[in-house]
Design an enzyme around this catalytic site. Structure first.
Site, PDB file in Angstrom:
ATOM      1  N   TYR A 123       0.815  -1.137   0.002  1.00 11.77           N
ATOM      2  CA  TYR A 123      -0.171   0.048   0.035  1.00 11.77           C
ATOM      3  C   TYR A 123       0.843   1.242  -0.091  1.00 11.77           C
ATOM      4  O   TYR A 123       0.532   2.398  -0.255  1.00 11.77           O
ATOM      5  CB  TYR A 123      -1.065  -0.075   1.232  1.00 11.77           C
ATOM      6  N   LYS A 152      -3.592   8.217   3.535  1.00  9.71           N
ATOM      7  CA  LYS A 152      -4.916   8.076   3.966  1.00  9.71           C
ATOM      8  C   LYS A 152      -4.792   8.247   5.533  1.00  9.71           C
ATOM      9  O   LYS A 152      -6.173   8.768   5.967  1.00  9.71           O
ATOM     10  CB  LYS A 152      -5.474   6.554   3.758  1.00  9.71           C
TER      11      LYS A 152
END
Length: 268
Positions: free
Chosen positions: A169, A176
């Site tokens: 990720y 995020k």
């Protein structure tokens, strides 16, 4: 989820809870988009819709979906282009005079930065990812605030990689995490105006955006095996939760990150 499934007893509990509400949906790219699943449920529950598409290349993929949803407003919106987000809100102000729900389902990072190690990310790539994926939500909140005189709901889409390390990720994890923190601060600042702010964190989904992640198919397979419910969520599952947060049933909830992942996030 089929149209027949949308009429099941679970959805009927919400009934027409969004009837008369006006909802802006940012981030529909195609019929597999999380934003499209949310828009479908918003509409099913009675909301009037404003829908955006990224650019002329995306327009043929989004306009038919917007037409099927009966969207009252369909407009271009690339948040990285100065003035486009503002133009969307100017049109909403002119045609609707107010807004009740705004959904932000947008994220982007340059491929090299997304697929490389965080420690190797470029300043330029990090800045672009932060601007598109996080700061544009703050800008959206600023533009929505004067249109939500009677209160409203703002929702951003996040992912478990904001809270825990998810291999591959990479850059998007810190981005995020910043988005989820922004949600909490906006909830605090806008709460006195009865504007509630949430992040929704879906489990892995087969979307075009997710396909850019390295070894995403492996992540999907592992998620299916590890989730307590034993199956992946779909875009309508995410839509149901997002819609719930915009209804009076959730009127005392704000500042939360709500997981829609079949319980995957509770597993070690």
């Amino acid at each position: 989820m089929t149209d027949a499934a949308l009429a099941d007893p679970g959805l009927s509990v919400l009934g027409t809870a969004l009837k008369g509400k006006r909802a802006l949906v940012l981030g529909i790219a195609n019929a597999d988009s999380i934003a499209y699943g949310c828009a479908r449920i918003f509409r099913r529950l009675g909301a009037e819709l404003a829908v955006t598409y990224l650019n002329e290349k995306a327009r043929p993929h989004v306009e038919p979906l917007a037409h099927d949803l009966g969207a009252a407003i369909v407009a271009p919106c690339d948040v990285s282009r100065p003035g486009e987000l503002e133009a969307v809100f100017a049109r909403i102000a002119q045609e609707w005079g107010g807004l009740d729900i705004a959904l932000h389902s947008i994220a982007f990072a340059p491929k090299a930065d997304l697929q490389g190690r965080l420690v190797d990310s470029s300043p330029e790539g990090f800045a672009v990812a932060m601007d598109v994926s996080c700061h544009s939500f703050i800008r959206m909140a600023r533009l929505a605030e004067p249109l939500m005189g009677g209160g409203g709901t703002l929702v951003a889409m996040s992912y478990h990689g904001a809270d825990k390390v998810v291999p591959n990720y990479n850059l998007m994890g810190p981005v995020k995490a910043a988005l989820e923190s922004a949600v909490r601060y906006l909830a605090f600042e806008l709460g006195p105006k009865d504007i509630r702010v949430h992040a929704v964190s879906p489990g892995p989904l087969k979307t075009r955006a997710a396909s850019g992640l390295k070894d995403f198919d492996v992540l999907l397979a592992e998620a299916t095996q590890r989730a307590p419910i034993g199956e992946l969520v779909d875009i309508d599952d995410v839509g149901l939760t997002t819609a719930f947060l915009a209804t009076p049933f959730a009127r005392r909830l704000t500042g939360m990150t709500v997981y829609v992942d079949g319980g995957l996030s509770i597993m070690a």
